[in-house]
Design an enzyme around this catalytic site. Sequence first.
Site, PDB file in Angstrom:
ATOM      1  N   LYS A 195     -40.474 -30.945  30.456  1.00 37.08           N
ATOM      2  CA  LYS A 195     -39.702 -30.525  31.619  1.00 37.08           C
ATOM      3  C   LYS A 195     -40.697 -30.024  32.670  1.00 37.08           C
ATOM      4  O   LYS A 195     -41.217 -28.920  32.581  1.00 37.08           O
ATOM      5  CB  LYS A 195     -38.718 -29.443  31.205  1.00 37.08           C
ATOM      6  N   GLY A 248     -45.642 -19.937  32.288  1.00 34.48           N
ATOM      7  CA  GLY A 248     -44.949 -19.488  33.482  1.00 34.48           C
ATOM      8  C   GLY A 248     -44.852 -17.980  33.516  1.00 34.48           C
ATOM      9  O   GLY A 248     -45.705 -17.265  32.974  1.00 34.48           O
ATOM     10  N   GLU A 270     -47.526 -18.741  27.388  1.00 28.92           N
ATOM     11  CA  GLU A 270     -48.692 -18.373  28.194  1.00 28.92           C
ATOM     12  C   GLU A 270     -48.128 -17.853  29.505  1.00 28.92           C
ATOM     13  O   GLU A 270     -47.612 -18.618  30.316  1.00 28.92           O
ATOM     14  CB  GLU A 270     -49.606 -19.578  28.394  1.00 28.92           C
ATOM     15  N   CYS A 304     -52.727 -17.744  36.771  1.00 33.41           N
ATOM     16  CA  CYS A 304     -52.327 -16.638  35.892  1.00 33.41           C
ATOM     17  C   CYS A 304     -53.505 -15.746  35.527  1.00 33.41           C
ATOM     18  O   CYS A 304     -53.349 -14.544  35.319  1.00 33.41           O
ATOM     19  CB  CYS A 304     -51.654 -17.181  34.636  1.00 33.41           C
ATOM     20  N   GLU A 401     -47.960  -8.542  39.049  1.00 35.53           N
ATOM     21  CA  GLU A 401     -48.555  -9.845  39.345  1.00 35.53           C
ATOM     22  C   GLU A 401     -47.992 -10.371  40.657  1.00 35.53           C
ATOM     23  O   GLU A 401     -46.785 -10.547  40.805  1.00 35.53           O
ATOM     24  CB  GLU A 401     -48.279 -10.836  38.222  1.00 35.53           C
TER      25      GLU A 401
END
Length: 498
Positions: A195, A248, A270, A304, A401
């Site tokens: 996806k 994500g 992750e 990330c 973040e």
Amino acid sequence: MADAEAPRDILFDRARARIAGLNRHFIAGHWQAQQGGAPIPVLNPADERQIGEIAAGTAHEVDAAVSAARAAFDHPGWRAMPAARREQLLLHLADLIERQADEIAAMETLDNGMPFAHARGAVAGAVSAIRYNAGWVRRLGGETVPVSVPGDWHGYTTRDPLGVAALIVPWNAPFAITCSKVSAALAAGCTVVLKPAELAPMTGLRLAELVAEAGFPDGSVNVVTGLGSVAGAALVAHPDVDKISFTGSTATGQGILRASIADLRRVSLELGGKSAVLVMEDADLRKAVPGVAMGIFGNSGQVCAAGSRLFVADAIYEPFMTALLDFARGLRVGPGIAEGVVMGPLISAQQRDRVLGYIEAGKREGATLALGGDCPDGPGYFVNPTIFVDARPEMSIVREEIFGPVLSVMRFGDADLDALARAANDSVYGLSAYVWTRDLAAAHGLAKRLRAGSVKVNGAGMEFALPFGGFRQSGLGRENGRYGVEAFTETKAVMIAY
């Protein structure tokens, strides 16, 4: 004409034409069109223009894709395929990608916005990752274990593929992450339902074309496009999925983990990060300045593992910050298709506005804006390189973040490694950390103390053969290297009396 010989404008014209034709799901080896509802437009974040559209997958398409993956996994054509053949298919796929590397990179630039040079490097990394994972196909053995129970026994272990793997990838490095996940799952013997992120799905669909060209059996790789809240949620909830691998946001990862509890499906996550960068007073500033800058401004901070919390020793603070600000001012911001661009746009208007919101919060909370904080004139979702000084640990720009080109700078006077590590570890995240020093004792001492899944000293690169993942809210499990392939397997113990 080979990619290497194609003029830049012709290359991007080819990429646009390719993107325009990728508007269907890939299920059981066949392309399937939209079944009702409106397609999802895909925009170029550099100019806000539509470059294509994708089918809006629902639970119906997800069920068809998972059923195809299950049938392929159970079929002797895949289940009994010799390991050497599976390795050969992966290597052939890597060769096909390499031959189309510049066109794929151009697609990534149009779809994601990253500078073309960055995209070319990402595609080269994807090829390398596939070849690396292919090398594990014939090496995923178990071990013979001495048996101590009475009698004559032979004890050994095997690594069995988990089954159907649901792979959900992000938009910040779509092709590289897709190729890493897909090739690891296939190397382990799983079949796949991919996806892609709806904001940057096109190279995932291009990969499906190349998978078919490489000769993988129908159903071994399936791609369903659509919204994460619809197609992604249906995939995570599907009872015939054996493994979920997600990259994500931490919030979405937490939702996936909750959805997996009922049947204890295997999950790799992750997730986010707020990585600390420690610049010691003996650091080589000629290397540390560009290293620190590109560690947060590379890919416009949409990484990330971006080094977004900077700690600088008092003894070198003034010269270091002067050099860092000069370097950041010299970074060219613009469309990724333009020559010399270092920073492209953010992925969407929503992401740009989110980053600008954090910049405003930083000002309100008392940090000093030393650079940037604004957007260039014209179309596109751009934010200029932004640096805050006088940041404090309790500020939102330090704790949360941002996923954009925003650096928060703090200084330290005490080089006590325990105290410095405590400051760096003061986060709910623990994905990466960076240390700049010429002192081996400090390097090893901080590497031991830092609570992060990876620690880089005097650089920002990471070898694919090493595992990648985080502590705490940065995720569960590891990707890349042997660990990434083994994550798609289950260990079986066998005892035979003779």
